[in-house]
Design a protein around this motif. Structure first.
Motif, PDB file in Angstrom:
ATOM      1  N   THR A  39      79.237 -26.719 -55.956  1.00 21.70           N
ATOM      2  CA  THR A  39      79.964 -27.032 -54.719  1.00 21.70           C
ATOM      3  C   THR A  39      80.196 -25.749 -53.937  1.00 21.70           C
ATOM      4  OG1 THR A  39      81.081 -28.916 -55.751  1.00 21.70           O
ATOM      5  CG2 THR A  39      82.058 -28.034 -53.740  1.00 21.70           C
ATOM      6  N   TYR A  40      79.656 -25.709 -52.720  1.00 21.54           N
ATOM      7  CA  TYR A  40      79.830 -24.522 -51.866  1.00 21.54           C
ATOM      8  C   TYR A  40      81.000 -24.741 -50.914  1.00 21.54           C
ATOM      9  CZ  TYR A  40      75.170 -23.070 -53.462  1.00 21.54           C
ATOM     10  OH  TYR A  40      74.101 -22.690 -54.242  1.00 21.54           O
ATOM     11  N   THR A  41      81.646 -23.651 -50.515  1.00 22.73           N
ATOM     12  CA  THR A  41      82.721 -23.718 -49.518  1.00 22.73           C
ATOM     13  C   THR A  41      82.146 -23.351 -48.153  1.00 22.73           C
ATOM     14  OG1 THR A  41      84.391 -23.103 -51.147  1.00 22.73           O
ATOM     15  CG2 THR A  41      84.973 -22.801 -48.827  1.00 22.73           C
ATOM     16  N   ALA A  42      82.319 -24.271 -47.194  1.00 18.56           N
ATOM     17  CA  ALA A  42      81.856 -24.014 -45.827  1.00 18.56           C
ATOM     18  C   ALA A  42      83.070 -23.874 -44.924  1.00 18.56           C
ATOM     19  CB  ALA A  42      80.975 -25.167 -45.348  1.00 18.56           C
ATOM     20  N   VAL A  43      82.977 -22.968 -43.943  1.00 18.80           N
ATOM     21  CA  VAL A  43      84.090 -22.751 -43.014  1.00 18.80           C
ATOM     22  C   VAL A  43      83.636 -23.021 -41.577  1.00 18.80           C
ATOM     23  CG1 VAL A  43      85.470 -21.174 -44.427  1.00 18.80           C
ATOM     24  CG2 VAL A  43      83.552 -20.270 -43.071  1.00 18.80           C
ATOM     25  N   THR A  44      84.592 -23.471 -40.788  1.00 20.29           N
ATOM     26  CA  THR A  44      84.324 -23.794 -39.392  1.00 20.29           C
ATOM     27  C   THR A  44      85.593 -23.613 -38.568  1.00 20.29           C
ATOM     28  OG1 THR A  44      83.335 -25.444 -37.908  1.00 20.29           O
ATOM     29  CG2 THR A  44      84.925 -26.258 -39.530  1.00 20.29           C
ATOM     30  N   GLU A  45      85.444 -23.762 -37.234  1.00 21.64           N
ATOM     31  CA  GLU A  45      86.609 -23.781 -36.350  1.00 21.64           C
ATOM     32  C   GLU A  45      86.507 -25.102 -35.570  1.00 21.64           C
ATOM     33  OE1 GLU A  45      87.005 -23.813 -32.838  1.00 21.64           O
ATOM     34  OE2 GLU A  45      89.129 -23.944 -33.287  1.00 21.64           O
ATOM     35  N   PRO A  46      87.392 -26.068 -35.824  1.00 22.11           N
ATOM     36  CA  PRO A  46      87.151 -27.454 -35.388  1.00 22.11           C
ATOM     37  C   PRO A  46      87.706 -27.834 -34.008  1.00 22.11           C
ATOM     38  CG  PRO A  46      88.973 -27.438 -36.920  1.00 22.11           C
ATOM     39  CD  PRO A  46      88.549 -25.990 -36.740  1.00 22.11           C
ATOM     40  N   VAL A  79      79.388 -29.749 -50.717  1.00 25.23           N
ATOM     41  CA  VAL A  79      80.064 -28.829 -49.790  1.00 25.23           C
ATOM     42  C   VAL A  79      81.491 -29.307 -49.566  1.00 25.23           C
ATOM     43  CG1 VAL A  79      79.963 -27.680 -47.550  1.00 25.23           C
ATOM     44  CG2 VAL A  79      77.861 -28.511 -48.600  1.00 25.23           C
ATOM     45  N   LYS A  80      82.437 -28.348 -49.597  1.00 24.37           N
ATOM     46  CA  LYS A  80      83.798 -28.683 -49.147  1.00 24.37           C
ATOM     47  C   LYS A  80      84.083 -27.783 -47.954  1.00 24.37           C
ATOM     48  CE  LYS A  80      85.980 -25.529 -52.413  1.00 24.37           C
ATOM     49  NZ  LYS A  80      86.831 -25.318 -53.577  1.00 24.37           N
ATOM     50  N   TYR A  81      84.878 -28.312 -46.997  1.00 19.70           N
ATOM     51  CA  TYR A  81      85.062 -27.633 -45.712  1.00 19.70           C
ATOM     52  C   TYR A  81      86.490 -27.127 -45.545  1.00 19.70           C
ATOM     53  CZ  TYR A  81      80.606 -29.802 -44.785  1.00 19.70           C
ATOM     54  OH  TYR A  81      79.280 -30.178 -44.884  1.00 19.70           O
ATOM     55  N   LYS A  82      86.582 -25.913 -44.910  1.00 19.72           N
ATOM     56  CA  LYS A  82      87.891 -25.329 -44.577  1.00 19.72           C
ATOM     57  C   LYS A  82      87.831 -24.867 -43.122  1.00 19.72           C
ATOM     58  CE  LYS A  82      89.344 -21.890 -47.072  1.00 19.72           C
ATOM     59  NZ  LYS A  82      89.278 -20.747 -48.008  1.00 19.72           N
ATOM     60  N   SER A  83      88.974 -24.933 -42.411  1.00 22.34           N
ATOM     61  CA  SER A  83      88.934 -24.439 -41.034  1.00 22.34           C
ATOM     62  C   SER A  83      89.644 -23.093 -40.935  1.00 22.34           C
ATOM     63  CB  SER A  83      89.544 -25.468 -40.077  1.00 22.34           C
ATOM     64  OG  SER A  83      90.919 -25.553 -40.274  1.00 22.34           O
ATOM     65  N   LEU A  84      89.067 -22.232 -40.087  1.00 20.87           N
ATOM     66  CA  LEU A  84      89.622 -20.890 -39.821  1.00 20.87           C
ATOM     67  C   LEU A  84      89.489 -20.648 -38.317  1.00 20.87           C
ATOM     68  CD1 LEU A  84      87.748 -18.837 -42.612  1.00 20.87           C
ATOM     69  CD2 LEU A  84      90.175 -19.471 -42.650  1.00 20.87           C
ATOM     70  N   LEU A  93      82.821 -14.858 -45.061  1.00 19.77           N
ATOM     71  CA  LEU A  93      81.590 -14.730 -45.862  1.00 19.77           C
ATOM     72  C   LEU A  93      81.473 -13.315 -46.422  1.00 19.77           C
ATOM     73  CD1 LEU A  93      80.766 -17.537 -45.004  1.00 19.77           C
ATOM     74  CD2 LEU A  93      78.581 -16.658 -44.203  1.00 19.77           C
ATOM     75  N   GLU A  94      81.819 -12.317 -45.589  1.00 19.15           N
ATOM     76  CA  GLU A  94      81.712 -10.918 -46.056  1.00 19.15           C
ATOM     77  C   GLU A  94      82.625 -10.662 -47.250  1.00 19.15           C
ATOM     78  OE1 GLU A  94      82.540  -9.275 -42.043  1.00 19.15           O
ATOM     79  OE2 GLU A  94      80.774  -8.017 -42.368  1.00 19.15           O
ATOM     80  N   SER A  95      83.790 -11.332 -47.267  1.00 14.73           N
ATOM     81  CA  SER A  95      84.741 -11.122 -48.377  1.00 14.73           C
ATOM     82  C   SER A  95      84.503 -12.124 -49.505  1.00 14.73           C
ATOM     83  CB  SER A  95      86.174 -11.294 -47.844  1.00 14.73           C
ATOM     84  OG  SER A  95      86.313 -12.617 -47.334  1.00 14.73           O
ATOM     85  N   LYS A  96      83.439 -12.911 -49.363  1.00 16.00           N
ATOM     86  CA  LYS A  96      83.052 -13.901 -50.377  1.00 16.00           C
ATOM     87  C   LYS A  96      84.129 -14.973 -50.613  1.00 16.00           C
ATOM     88  CE  LYS A  96      79.750 -10.760 -52.599  1.00 16.00           C
ATOM     89  NZ  LYS A  96      78.878 -10.885 -51.420  1.00 16.00           N
ATOM     90  N   GLN A  97      84.944 -15.203 -49.564  1.00 14.33           N
ATOM     91  CA  GLN A  97      85.928 -16.310 -49.606  1.00 14.33           C
ATOM     92  C   GLN A  97      85.242 -17.639 -49.285  1.00 14.33           C
ATOM     93  OE1 GLN A  97      89.237 -15.584 -50.492  1.00 14.33           O
ATOM     94  NE2 GLN A  97      88.236 -13.620 -50.848  1.00 14.33           N
ATOM     95  N   ALA A  98      84.036 -17.556 -48.702  1.00 14.17           N
ATOM     96  CA  ALA A  98      83.307 -18.779 -48.348  1.00 14.17           C
ATOM     97  C   ALA A  98      81.816 -18.497 -48.505  1.00 14.17           C
ATOM     98  CB  ALA A  98      83.627 -19.215 -46.924  1.00 14.17           C
ATOM     99  N   ASP A  99      81.042 -19.604 -48.532  1.00 17.59           N
ATOM    100  CA  ASP A  99      79.591 -19.462 -48.762  1.00 17.59           C
ATOM    101  C   ASP A  99      78.760 -19.738 -47.512  1.00 17.59           C
ATOM    102  OD1 ASP A  99      79.813 -19.273 -51.784  1.00 17.59           O
ATOM    103  OD2 ASP A  99      80.775 -21.210 -51.455  1.00 17.59           O
ATOM    104  N   ILE A 100      79.258 -20.654 -46.652  1.00 18.72           N
ATOM    105  CA  ILE A 100      78.456 -21.121 -45.515  1.00 18.72           C
ATOM    106  C   ILE A 100      79.340 -21.195 -44.271  1.00 18.72           C
ATOM    107  CG2 ILE A 100      76.913 -22.955 -44.660  1.00 18.72           C
ATOM    108  CD1 ILE A 100      76.786 -24.075 -47.531  1.00 18.72           C
ATOM    109  N   ILE A 101      78.802 -20.855 -43.110  1.00 16.64           N
ATOM    110  CA  ILE A 101      79.473 -21.104 -41.829  1.00 16.64           C
ATOM    111  C   ILE A 101      78.749 -22.270 -41.163  1.00 16.64           C
ATOM    112  CG2 ILE A 101      80.029 -20.250 -39.523  1.00 16.64           C
ATOM    113  CD1 ILE A 101      80.132 -17.421 -40.713  1.00 16.64           C
TER     114      ILE A 101
END
Ligand code: ARG
Length: 263
Positions: A39-46, A79-84, A93-101
């Motif tokens: 399971t990868y963590t994906a981040v977005t701004e919704p 994939v699980k999604y988080k918003s930032l 991604l640089e800090s490896k807090q997430a895998d995909i944008i």
């Protein structure tokens, strides 16, 4: 006769025990298999509909999510999604807090390419100018040095408004966290224009409450193409996303997801 019935009852009971056992094993095997699926963590701004938004239950939803979920299904991952905030996506991604944008991010920006790796592109876009319905502004060329123009922080729109300010084409570059804030300030008359991705501006205008107050003007500016970003060097995940995307374009699922969000 009685003996036959007894044998039949014993046989049926034994079969039931075997079947229940097998079903149990099946569930255990499925749970074990699920446990082994990455399971990868994906981040977005919704605030970027229809690519990245929230549904009526407040869940992250959009074209990007449906496309990434279909890619994940095709390639055997989850994939699980988080918003930032948008400017926090690449640092995550640089800090490896997430895998995909998954954020409608322009993949052709060299500064971004130095920090993350992008998938093949999945949507061709560009920027437009939004103004109030009764504005005389015809496009970016009719901006005047007394104007305030907004763009979302960390985006290609913010890059353009900062450039216009640096060239003294406008008085103020208003850089905001959310596209919805920019639309609000435009409708309130606090600013004279907003620069935003064309398909997103179009989506906002589809809603009467905005379509009655604001409009897009001028040509589509600064063509760009969206890609999914992965951590720099994660060639394995980049390949999975590229292979999945190619399969979806091949088997018609990309078109199906496109129709759901754009037609
Ligand atoms: N396409 C623009 C960029 O790459 C804007 C993306 C904004 N995305 C979002 N989910 N808010 O900078």
């Amino acid at each position: 006769m009685k003996k036959n019935n007894l044998l039949k009852i014993i046989f049926v009971s034994l079969m039931m025990v075997v079947l229940i056992g097998l079903a149990g094993c099946g569930d255990k095997d499925k749970a074990k298999a699920d446990k082994n699926v990455k399971t990868y963590t994906a981040v977005t701004e919704p605030t970027f509909p229809p690519f990245d938004t929230t549904d009526e239950d407040g869940e992250i939803a959009g074209f990007d999510m449906d496309l990434m979920n279909a890619i994940a299904e095709d390639q055997g991952f989850k994939v699980k999604y988080k918003s930032l905030e948008f400017d926090a996506l690449i640092p995550a991604l640089e800090s490896k807090q997430a895998d995909i944008i998954t954020a409608g991010m322009n993949a052709e920006d060299p500064a971004r390419q130095a920090k993350v790796d992008f998938s093949d592109t999945y949507y061709d876009s560009g920027l437009v100018v939004l103004v109030k319905k009764d504005s005389d502004i015809k496009g970016v060329d009719s901006f005047t040095p007394d104007m305030a123009v907004a763009g979302q922080i960390g985006t290609t729109s913010a890059d353009l408004v900062n450039e216009l300010k640096a060239d003294n084409k406008i008085a103020k570059a208003v850089v905001l966290n959310k596209n919805s804030e920019a639309i609000q300030q435009l409708e309130n008359g606090d600013i004279q224009a907003v620069i935003m991705d064309q398909p997103v501006a179009k989506n906002y205008l589809k809603h009467k409450k905005h379509g009655q107050k604001i409009k897009t003007v001028g040509e589509v500016l600064n063509a760009e193409s969206y890609g999914f970003a992965v951590q720099k060097g994660n060639k394995e995940l980049q390949k999975k996303i590229n292979d999945g995307l190619a399969n979806l374009k091949e088997n018609g699922k990309y078109d199906k997801i496109y129709k759901k969000w754009f037609e």
